[in-house]
Design a protein around this motif. Structure first.
Motif, PDB file in Angstrom:
ATOM      1  N   ARG A 134       0.826  -1.209   0.000  1.00  0.00           N
ATOM      2  CA  ARG A 134       0.000   0.000   0.000  1.00  0.00           C
ATOM      3  C   ARG A 134       0.864   1.265   0.000  1.00  0.00           C
ATOM      4  NH1 ARG A 134      -5.197  -0.535   0.696  1.00  0.00           N
ATOM      5  NH2 ARG A 134      -4.977  -2.551   1.718  1.00  0.00           N
ATOM      6  N   ASP A 135       1.982   1.215   0.739  1.00  0.00           N
ATOM      7  CA  ASP A 135       2.861   2.386   0.825  1.00  0.00           C
ATOM      8  C   ASP A 135       3.672   2.609  -0.447  1.00  0.00           C
ATOM      9  OD1 ASP A 135       1.996   2.847   3.387  1.00  0.00           O
ATOM     10  OD2 ASP A 135       3.661   1.779   4.349  1.00  0.00           O
ATOM     11  N   LEU A 136       4.076   1.502  -1.094  1.00  0.00           N
ATOM     12  CA  LEU A 136       5.030   1.610  -2.208  1.00  0.00           C
ATOM     13  C   LEU A 136       4.385   1.539  -3.587  1.00  0.00           C
ATOM     14  CD1 LEU A 136       7.842  -0.671  -0.718  1.00  0.00           C
ATOM     15  CD2 LEU A 136       7.815   1.822  -0.804  1.00  0.00           C
ATOM     16  N   ALA A 137       3.090   1.196  -3.654  1.00  0.00           N
ATOM     17  CA  ALA A 137       2.430   1.069  -4.964  1.00  0.00           C
ATOM     18  C   ALA A 137       2.527   2.342  -5.804  1.00  0.00           C
ATOM     19  CB  ALA A 137       0.969   0.657  -4.784  1.00  0.00           C
ATOM     20  N   PRO A 138       2.354   3.550  -5.247  1.00  0.00           N
ATOM     21  CA  PRO A 138       2.502   4.758  -6.078  1.00  0.00           C
ATOM     22  C   PRO A 138       3.903   4.905  -6.680  1.00  0.00           C
ATOM     23  CG  PRO A 138       1.370   5.285  -4.024  1.00  0.00           C
ATOM     24  CD  PRO A 138       1.880   3.894  -3.885  1.00  0.00           C
ATOM     25  N   LYS A 154      10.395  -4.836 -14.627  1.00  0.00           N
ATOM     26  CA  LYS A 154      10.497  -5.168 -13.206  1.00  0.00           C
ATOM     27  C   LYS A 154       9.326  -4.583 -12.427  1.00  0.00           C
ATOM     28  CE  LYS A 154      15.515  -5.723 -13.030  1.00  0.00           C
ATOM     29  NZ  LYS A 154      15.539  -7.081 -12.468  1.00  0.00           N
ATOM     30  N   ALA A 155       8.875  -3.402 -12.845  1.00  0.00           N
ATOM     31  CA  ALA A 155       7.742  -2.772 -12.174  1.00  0.00           C
ATOM     32  C   ALA A 155       6.463  -3.589 -12.364  1.00  0.00           C
ATOM     33  CB  ALA A 155       7.553  -1.353 -12.693  1.00  0.00           C
ATOM     34  N   CYS A 156       6.309  -4.220 -13.524  1.00  0.00           N
ATOM     35  CA  CYS A 156       5.128  -5.062 -13.764  1.00  0.00           C
ATOM     36  C   CYS A 156       5.065  -6.207 -12.753  1.00  0.00           C
ATOM     37  CB  CYS A 156       5.159  -5.628 -15.183  1.00  0.00           C
ATOM     38  SG  CYS A 156       4.709  -4.456 -16.472  1.00  0.00           S
ATOM     39  N   LEU A 157       6.207  -6.868 -12.534  1.00  0.00           N
ATOM     40  CA  LEU A 157       6.231  -7.994 -11.604  1.00  0.00           C
ATOM     41  C   LEU A 157       6.064  -7.520 -10.159  1.00  0.00           C
ATOM     42  CD1 LEU A 157       9.097 -10.096 -13.227  1.00  0.00           C
ATOM     43  CD2 LEU A 157       6.637 -10.394 -13.456  1.00  0.00           C
ATOM     44  N   ALA A 158       6.652  -6.343  -9.846  1.00  0.00           N
ATOM     45  CA  ALA A 158       6.471  -5.791  -8.503  1.00  0.00           C
ATOM     46  C   ALA A 158       5.009  -5.417  -8.266  1.00  0.00           C
ATOM     47  CB  ALA A 158       7.371  -4.570  -8.313  1.00  0.00           C
ATOM     48  N   MET A 159       4.371  -4.841  -9.291  1.00  0.00           N
ATOM     49  CA  MET A 159       2.963  -4.456  -9.162  1.00  0.00           C
ATOM     50  C   MET A 159       2.071  -5.692  -9.009  1.00  0.00           C
ATOM     51  SD  MET A 159       0.805  -2.075  -8.844  1.00  0.00           S
ATOM     52  CE  MET A 159       1.615  -0.548  -9.341  1.00  0.00           C
ATOM     53  N   ALA A 160       2.454  -6.789  -9.665  1.00  0.00           N
ATOM     54  CA  ALA A 160       1.682  -8.027  -9.505  1.00  0.00           C
ATOM     55  C   ALA A 160       1.666  -8.461  -8.048  1.00  0.00           C
ATOM     56  CB  ALA A 160       2.272  -9.130 -10.391  1.00  0.00           C
ATOM     57  N   ARG A 161       2.814  -8.329  -7.389  1.00  0.00           N
ATOM     58  CA  ARG A 161       2.882  -8.681  -5.965  1.00  0.00           C
ATOM     59  C   ARG A 161       2.045  -7.715  -5.120  1.00  0.00           C
ATOM     60  NH1 ARG A 161       5.161 -12.648  -2.336  1.00  0.00           N
ATOM     61  NH2 ARG A 161       5.276 -11.639  -0.315  1.00  0.00           N
ATOM     62  N   CYS A 162       2.154  -6.428  -5.416  1.00  0.00           N
ATOM     63  CA  CYS A 162       1.402  -5.420  -4.650  1.00  0.00           C
ATOM     64  C   CYS A 162      -0.100  -5.650  -4.778  1.00  0.00           C
ATOM     65  CB  CYS A 162       1.760  -4.016  -5.139  1.00  0.00           C
ATOM     66  SG  CYS A 162       3.444  -3.493  -4.759  1.00  0.00           S
ATOM     67  N   LEU A 163      -0.568  -5.920  -5.985  1.00  0.00           N
ATOM     68  CA  LEU A 163      -2.006  -6.110  -6.191  1.00  0.00           C
ATOM     69  C   LEU A 163      -2.489  -7.428  -5.602  1.00  0.00           C
ATOM     70  CD1 LEU A 163      -2.464  -4.721  -9.824  1.00  0.00           C
ATOM     71  CD2 LEU A 163      -2.769  -3.547  -7.640  1.00  0.00           C
ATOM     72  N   THR A 164      -1.590  -8.425  -5.540  1.00  0.00           N
ATOM     73  CA  THR A 164      -1.955  -9.686  -4.902  1.00  0.00           C
ATOM     74  C   THR A 164      -2.184  -9.478  -3.411  1.00  0.00           C
ATOM     75  OG1 THR A 164      -0.657 -10.954  -6.511  1.00  0.00           O
ATOM     76  CG2 THR A 164      -1.206 -12.055  -4.453  1.00  0.00           C
ATOM     77  N   LYS A 165      -1.337  -8.652  -2.809  1.00  0.00           N
ATOM     78  CA  LYS A 165      -1.457  -8.398  -1.370  1.00  0.00           C
ATOM     79  C   LYS A 165      -2.589  -7.423  -1.052  1.00  0.00           C
ATOM     80  CE  LYS A 165       1.729 -11.102  -0.013  1.00  0.00           C
ATOM     81  NZ  LYS A 165       1.385 -12.255   0.848  1.00  0.00           N
ATOM     82  N   CYS A 166      -2.880  -6.503  -1.956  1.00  0.00           N
ATOM     83  CA  CYS A 166      -3.949  -5.501  -1.737  1.00  0.00           C
ATOM     84  C   CYS A 166      -4.865  -5.492  -2.947  1.00  0.00           C
ATOM     85  CB  CYS A 166      -3.352  -4.113  -1.509  1.00  0.00           C
ATOM     86  SG  CYS A 166      -2.295  -3.991  -0.074  1.00  0.00           S
ATOM     87  N   SER A 167      -5.763  -6.450  -3.008  1.00  0.00           N
ATOM     88  CA  SER A 167      -6.619  -6.591  -4.196  1.00  0.00           C
ATOM     89  C   SER A 167      -7.563  -5.407  -4.385  1.00  0.00           C
ATOM     90  CB  SER A 167      -7.418  -7.894  -4.108  1.00  0.00           C
ATOM     91  OG  SER A 167      -8.165  -7.929  -2.909  1.00  0.00           O
ATOM     92  N   ASP A 168      -7.806  -4.624  -3.317  1.00  0.00           N
ATOM     93  CA  ASP A 168      -8.711  -3.487  -3.461  1.00  0.00           C
ATOM     94  C   ASP A 168      -8.100  -2.354  -4.285  1.00  0.00           C
ATOM     95  OD1 ASP A 168      -6.948  -3.371  -1.223  1.00  0.00           O
ATOM     96  OD2 ASP A 168      -7.938  -1.545  -0.550  1.00  0.00           O
ATOM     97  N   MET A 169      -6.784  -2.449  -4.587  1.00  0.00           N
ATOM     98  CA  MET A 169      -6.131  -1.411  -5.393  1.00  0.00           C
ATOM     99  C   MET A 169      -6.188  -1.701  -6.889  1.00  0.00           C
ATOM    100  SD  MET A 169      -2.701  -0.337  -3.273  1.00  0.00           S
ATOM    101  CE  MET A 169      -1.812  -1.817  -3.738  1.00  0.00           C
ATOM    102  N   VAL A 170      -6.718  -2.870  -7.274  1.00  0.00           N
ATOM    103  CA  VAL A 170      -6.654  -3.306  -8.674  1.00  0.00           C
ATOM    104  C   VAL A 170      -7.254  -2.266  -9.623  1.00  0.00           C
ATOM    105  CG1 VAL A 170      -7.564  -4.986 -10.318  1.00  0.00           C
ATOM    106  CG2 VAL A 170      -6.539  -5.773  -8.189  1.00  0.00           C
ATOM    107  N   GLU A 171      -8.444  -1.788  -9.308  1.00  0.00           N
ATOM    108  CA  GLU A 171      -9.146  -0.874 -10.227  1.00  0.00           C
ATOM    109  C   GLU A 171      -8.384   0.440 -10.425  1.00  0.00           C
ATOM    110  OE1 GLU A 171     -13.235  -0.325  -9.230  1.00  0.00           O
ATOM    111  OE2 GLU A 171     -13.593  -2.471  -8.963  1.00  0.00           O
ATOM    112  N   ASP A 172      -7.549   0.818  -9.464  1.00  0.00           N
ATOM    113  CA  ASP A 172      -6.794   2.067  -9.583  1.00  0.00           C
ATOM    114  C   ASP A 172      -5.707   1.981 -10.656  1.00  0.00           C
ATOM    115  OD1 ASP A 172      -8.309   3.021  -7.495  1.00  0.00           O
ATOM    116  OD2 ASP A 172      -6.849   2.450  -5.961  1.00  0.00           O
ATOM    117  N   PHE A 173      -5.270   0.755 -10.972  1.00  0.00           N
ATOM    118  CA  PHE A 173      -4.138   0.603 -11.893  1.00  0.00           C
ATOM    119  C   PHE A 173      -4.498  -0.089 -13.201  1.00  0.00           C
ATOM    120  CE2 PHE A 173      -2.365   0.758  -7.585  1.00  0.00           C
ATOM    121  CZ  PHE A 173      -1.455   1.799  -7.725  1.00  0.00           C
TER     122      PHE A 173
END
Length: 436
Positions: A134-138, A154-173
């Motif tokens: 949640r802190d690092l997604a932006p 690399k950002a794509c794979l990092a974002m995959a992890r972020c969205l897996t952990k915080c699924s409520d952020m999916v629609e924002d990205f």
């Protein structure tokens, strides 16, 4: 003074017994603990490298976790690199000290050095917790729009992890993810397809109750916003897959004469998720699935991997009967392969497809037993390969015989019950006790 890494490796290799090895590791661990207590900064990166070696051998290394955090905070790239490697291997997402890394990760993501930013993105992709995500997604999102393909992938794979952990952020990205599908970099393309696949899997598991089960409903209004956005990309994905089949994406990514099998498999997986339960999307991909099934080379293992994924997709989406027969025939050819792994996969997939088809027939009120096989297209097509399946009962590999036995159970109908019963009685004489 503690040993150099190469000297430690030599000593461990020279040990003739496990007791000698334990003694060497125990002595060096004590030296590393002393160096940690005395804050010997000059040897910190060397000590963490030795701890990584000990970790690979299975010895406890938890006492060096904080040293990894200190190396990550170092301004020097060689020390950062060892620190990030140690953090990804010696720590898990449950480690308390991982909270200390959030600020260092944020600083490194904003670094002008792309390799330092790349290290931070790798760490996020492997270790990010829900709070860190949640802190690092932006910050990760900024790199999705970077001018450097090295950072975008690399950002794509990092974002995959972020969205897996915080699924409520999916629609924002979602919009950012959709725009990346037109990227010209191969590395970015394959990672964004993986990201879309991950997002869809989360969307299907998490939003099923909210938007309703879309079993036979192809109306985009009843889809989640994320899935609806991705469904609009099906023509682009089909075009991309067709280009890979016809002219190749890049000669740098050929494997045994097969054009970029990794990207082809990833696209087929994504199409399977998009086409499941959606008639319109399935119709758009039917032609390219037939093209993949008929034009892919079967003499190479890479080609077999693509064909297997293609079969999985055909069976999952709302494809026509001709395509399903083609898929069963491909699996039938797999049964003639000398590789036991390919034969096992074919038997397993056939049994699953026929069982699923039989359940669909029952749910549709599919009447009598004789009509059931006609309604189940996969079962009807498999009858042509009945002899090959029966031959698998004579295979020396017990797992092949087990899968063949399960498949024959699904094959039995009123027309072939006599012949198959005779084969099963012959097998009963030779089979192990657990198969009886």
């Amino acid at each position: 003074m503690s040993l150099k890494l190469r000297d430690l490796i030599r000593q461990v290799r020279a040990c003739k017994t496990a007791a000698e090895e334990r003694a060497v590791i125990a002595k060096e661990s004590a030296m590393i603990r002393t160096a940690i207590r005395e804050e010997q900064e000059h040897y910190r990166h060397r000590n963490v490298a030795k701890l990584l070696f000990m970790h690979m051998l299975g010895y406890p290394t938890h006492f060096g976790q904080l040293e990894c955090m200190k190396l990550v905070a170092s301004p020097h790239f060689p020390e950062k690199r060892i620190g990030y490697l140690g953090m990804m291997l010696l720590l898990s997402e449950q480690a308390d000290v991982l909270m200390l890394a959030t600020n260092s990760l944020k600083n490194d993501l904003n670094s002008d050095n792309r390799f330092i930013s790349g290290l931070a993105l790798c760490a996020i992709g492997n270790l990010a917790t829900a709070d860190m995500s949640r802190d690092l997604a932006p910050e990760v999102d900024k790199h999705l729009g970077s001018s450097k393909p090295y950072l975008r992938k690399k950002a794509c794979l990092a974002m995959a992890r972020c969205l897996t952990k915080c699924s409520d952020m999916v629609e924002d990205f979602v919009d950012r993810v959709v725009s990346l599908l037109n990227d010209r970099s191969h590395g970015v393309l394959i990672t964004v397809v993986q990201l879309m696949t991950r997002v869809l899997i989360m969307d299907m598991s998490g939003d099923g109750d909210e938007y309703g089960d879309n079993g036979d409903n192809d109306d985009d209004d009843n889809e989640s916003p994320c899935r609806a956005a991705f469904l609009r990309l099906v023509p682009s994905l089909v075009k991309l897959l067709r280009n890979l089949l016809s002219m190749g994406y890049s000669p740098d990514h050929d494997v045994g004469g097969i054009s970029d099998p990794f990207l082809q498999v990833q696209i087929l997986t994504l199409l399977r998720l998009l086409g499941t339960g959606n008639v319109k999307a399935s119709e758009e991909m039917n032609d390219v699935l037939a093209q993949v099934a008929t034009n892919t080379e079967t003499s190479k293992n890479a080609g077999n991997a693509i064909l297997y994924e293609c079969v999985q997709t055909i069976m999952a989406v709302e494809s026509d009967d001709g395509l399903r027969v083609l898929a069963v025939n491909i699996l039938g050819r797999f049964l003639l392969n000398r590789d036991n792994n390919i034969r096992y996969v074919a038997l397993n997939t056939l049994a699953r497809c026929i069982a699923d088809g039989a359940q669909d027939t029952e749910s549709d009120g599919g009447g009598e037993e004789g009509e059931e096989s006609e309604n189940n297209t996969a079962a009807s097509a498999l009858q042509r390969h009945r002899t090959t399946v029966v031959e698998c009962l004579k295979d020396p590999d017990i797992s092949i015989r087990q899968r063949a036995l399960e498949l024959i159970y699904h094959l039995v109908n009123s027309a072939n019950v006599t012949a198959l019963t005779a084969e099963l009685l012959n097998y009963l004489v030779l089979c192990p006790r657990e198969h009886r």
